[in-house]
Write an enzyme that holds these catalytic residues in place. Structure first.
Site, PDB file in Angstrom:
ATOM      1  N   ASP A 128     -59.184 -12.297 -35.624  1.00 60.01           N
ATOM      2  CA  ASP A 128     -60.546 -11.882 -35.316  1.00 60.01           C
ATOM      3  C   ASP A 128     -61.046 -11.118 -36.556  1.00 60.01           C
ATOM      4  O   ASP A 128     -60.249 -10.552 -37.294  1.00 60.01           O
ATOM      5  CB  ASP A 128     -60.495 -10.966 -34.081  1.00 60.01           C
ATOM      6  CG  ASP A 128     -61.721 -10.092 -33.939  1.00 60.01           C
ATOM      7  OD1 ASP A 128     -62.820 -10.650 -33.838  1.00 60.01           O
ATOM      8  OD2 ASP A 128     -61.576  -8.847 -33.926  1.00 60.01           O
ATOM      9  N   VAL A 167     -80.635  -8.846 -29.617  1.00 59.51           N
ATOM     10  CA  VAL A 167     -81.330  -8.224 -28.480  1.00 59.51           C
ATOM     11  C   VAL A 167     -82.773  -8.700 -28.403  1.00 59.51           C
ATOM     12  O   VAL A 167     -83.396  -9.042 -29.410  1.00 59.51           O
ATOM     13  CB  VAL A 167     -81.369  -6.676 -28.578  1.00 59.51           C
ATOM     14  CG1 VAL A 167     -79.998  -6.081 -28.382  1.00 59.51           C
ATOM     15  CG2 VAL A 167     -81.965  -6.198 -29.890  1.00 59.51           C
ATOM     16  N   LEU A 223     -93.362  -7.074 -28.695  1.00 59.93           N
ATOM     17  CA  LEU A 223     -92.272  -7.955 -28.285  1.00 59.93           C
ATOM     18  C   LEU A 223     -91.308  -8.115 -29.457  1.00 59.93           C
ATOM     19  O   LEU A 223     -91.678  -8.628 -30.502  1.00 59.93           O
ATOM     20  CB  LEU A 223     -92.876  -9.310 -27.931  1.00 59.93           C
ATOM     21  CG  LEU A 223     -92.287  -9.999 -26.712  1.00 59.93           C
ATOM     22  CD1 LEU A 223     -92.373  -9.099 -25.490  1.00 59.93           C
ATOM     23  CD2 LEU A 223     -93.022 -11.317 -26.462  1.00 59.93           C
ATOM     24  N   ASP A 242     -92.660   0.001 -27.989  1.00 65.12           N
ATOM     25  CA  ASP A 242     -93.991   0.414 -28.429  1.00 65.12           C
ATOM     26  C   ASP A 242     -95.026  -0.665 -28.124  1.00 65.12           C
ATOM     27  O   ASP A 242     -95.958  -0.872 -28.900  1.00 65.12           O
ATOM     28  CB  ASP A 242     -93.945   0.617 -29.965  1.00 65.12           C
ATOM     29  CG  ASP A 242     -94.295   2.053 -30.327  1.00 65.12           C
ATOM     30  OD1 ASP A 242     -94.539   2.852 -29.398  1.00 65.12           O
ATOM     31  OD2 ASP A 242     -94.335   2.359 -31.534  1.00 65.12           O
TER      32      ASP A 242
HETATM   33  P1  ADP Z   1     -68.671 -10.348 -33.821  1.00 63.25           P
HETATM   34  O1  ADP Z   1     -68.373  -8.988 -33.279  1.00 63.25           O
HETATM   35  O2  ADP Z   1     -67.416 -11.142 -34.112  1.00 63.25           O
HETATM   36  O3  ADP Z   1     -69.606 -10.341 -34.979  1.00 63.25           O
HETATM   37  P2  ADP Z   1     -70.463 -10.962 -31.543  1.00 63.25           P
HETATM   38  O4  ADP Z   1     -70.324 -12.127 -30.630  1.00 63.25           O
HETATM   39  O5  ADP Z   1     -70.432  -9.622 -30.966  1.00 63.25           O
HETATM   40  O6  ADP Z   1     -69.347 -11.214 -32.642  1.00 63.25           O
HETATM   41  O7  ADP Z   1     -71.842 -11.122 -32.319  1.00 63.25           O
HETATM   42  C1  ADP Z   1     -72.100 -12.240 -33.114  1.00 63.25           C
HETATM   43  C2  ADP Z   1     -73.231 -11.931 -34.049  1.00 63.25           C
HETATM   44  O8  ADP Z   1     -74.446 -11.768 -33.295  1.00 63.25           O
HETATM   45  C3  ADP Z   1     -73.070 -10.641 -34.806  1.00 63.25           C
HETATM   46  O9  ADP Z   1     -72.319 -10.834 -35.978  1.00 63.25           O
HETATM   47  C4  ADP Z   1     -74.516 -10.281 -35.095  1.00 63.25           C
HETATM   48  O10 ADP Z   1     -74.981 -10.998 -36.212  1.00 63.25           O
HETATM   49  C5  ADP Z   1     -75.256 -10.783 -33.877  1.00 63.25           C
HETATM   50  N1  ADP Z   1     -75.487  -9.719 -32.889  1.00 63.25           N
HETATM   51  C6  ADP Z   1     -74.869  -9.565 -31.710  1.00 63.25           C
HETATM   52  N2  ADP Z   1     -75.341  -8.490 -31.048  1.00 63.25           N
HETATM   53  C7  ADP Z   1     -76.273  -7.938 -31.850  1.00 63.25           C
HETATM   54  C8  ADP Z   1     -77.150  -6.804 -31.751  1.00 63.25           C
HETATM   55  N3  ADP Z   1     -77.144  -6.002 -30.692  1.00 63.25           N
HETATM   56  N4  ADP Z   1     -78.005  -6.583 -32.766  1.00 63.25           N
HETATM   57  C9  ADP Z   1     -78.029  -7.373 -33.847  1.00 63.25           C
HETATM   58  N5  ADP Z   1     -77.238  -8.434 -34.010  1.00 63.25           N
HETATM   59  C10 ADP Z   1     -76.375  -8.731 -33.029  1.00 63.25           C
HETATM   60 MG    MG Z   2     -63.072  -7.510 -32.946  1.00 66.25          MG
END
Ligand code: ADP
Ligand code: MG
Length: 292
Positions: free
Chosen positions: A38, A107, A115, A112
């Site tokens: 990972d 997200v 969108l 504010d």
């Molecule tokens: P990892 O932890 O291996 O990067 P995730 O599945 O948690 O995998 O997320 C994949 C990708 O999605 C992240 O690398 C990021 O680019 C994007 N991402 C996920 N959640 C968020 C968030 N809350 N804000 C911004 N980007 C996000």
């Molecule tokens: Mg991890």
């Protein structure tokens, strides 16, 4: 392996901070040919920090404020980095009316009265907004530096881009080099985008990269290896990693990780030292391989 060999192996492992939960785990370690890691929290520290904010339709400061507003209820490491930077800059974080995490992407929120969609390229694709040439070039450049890019869309326009960077664990390179010296194949599995993932893999010496993998799909990637006839270990730390740790011929959990990961692993590394991965395999080969 003889019961004596297993007892010796488990005992020696314990002395080294390598907890081997069963004889089967020790035997699996001896037979491996592939190790998949990972990325976030395993090869990297998992505590990214904001490195760049590029203002596009909005200024950098406005972009950071809206992004922090959208991320303030999220636990994702990228979200925490963005909120932390806004706090450091003493920017007042606007209230969020509605908020929804999109797993593996980012997200969606109303901040504010605007969108907001914030996240990776997959998140952007969902909004049907496209990057112009200049923004695309900026994103590619940041990805090539191994940074994770969060693209902020506000009311249908690309407002800005925020780059976060995570520190490599100091032992990552030595661990990968050690595994390769032992003749093992090394891979990385991550939810991050291919550009960023490949840049980081390149820095560590990993050739095989699976990027853009949604949390539930990590186990399926392990299965793909197994269908190729490989005997594979998966090394992970997070809640998301539990299915892959269970699917692998050997799950290796990082001890500082989540309880779920620790429960799912056949081996737990007590110390946060990735060279304990090749050390664990070497130990198994010593006590089992030669005593067969
Ligand atoms: P990892 O932890 O291996 O990067 P995730 O599945 O948690 O995998 O997320 C994949 C990708 O999605 C992240 O690398 C990021 O680019 C994007 N991402 C996920 N959640 C968020 C968030 N809350 N804000 C911004 N980007 C996000
Ligand atoms: Mg991890």
């Amino acid at each position: 392996a003889t019961p004596t060999a297993i007892t010796v192996g488990v005992g020696r492992g314990a002395e080294l901070g390598i907890l081997i939960k069963s004889g089967e785990a020790l035997e699996a370690a001896e037979r491996l040919d592939t190790v998949a890691f990972d990325k976030t929290g395993t090869l990297t520290e998992g505590k990214p920090a904001v490195t760049e904010i590029v203002g596009l339709a909005l200024t950098a400061e406005e972009s950071l404020a809206l992004a922090a507003g959208a991320e303030q209820n999220s636990n994702h490491p990228v979200a925490r980095a963005i909120v932390a930077r806004a706090q450091e800059r003493e920017i007042s974080i606007p209230a969020t009316d509605a908020f929804e995490t999109v797993r593996g992407k980012g997200v969606l929120a109303t901040v504010d009265g605007r969108l907001i969609a914030l996240g990776n390229r997959a998140m952007l694709a969902d909004t049907n907004v496209i990057l112009d040439e200049g923004a695309e070039a900026a994103v590619v450049h940041l990805e090539e530096e191994g940074k994770t890019v969060a693209i902020l869309v506000a009311d249908g326009a690309v407002a800005g881009i925020i780059a976060v960077s995570d520190t490599l664990k100091p032992t990552a390179m030595a661990a990968v080099a050690g595994l390769k010296e032992m003749g093992l194949s090394v891979a990385m599995i991550t939810g991050d985008n291919p550009g960023t993932a490949r840049a980081i893999a390149g820095m560590i010496g990993i050739d095989r990269v699976f990027a853009g993998v949604l949390p539930d799909a990590k186990a399926a990637e392990i299965r793909t290896f197994q269908e190729e006839g490989r005997r594979v270990a998966f090394v992970g730390d997070g809640i998301n990693d539990a299915p892959a740790l269970a699917q692998a011929d050997l799950g290796i959990a990082i001890g500082g990780g989540t309880d779920v990961a620790i429960e799912s692993g056949g081996v737990v590394l007590v110390r946060d030292d990735l060279t304990d991965v090749p050390a664990a395999i070497q130990l198994a080969q010593k006590v089992i391989g030669r005593v067969k």
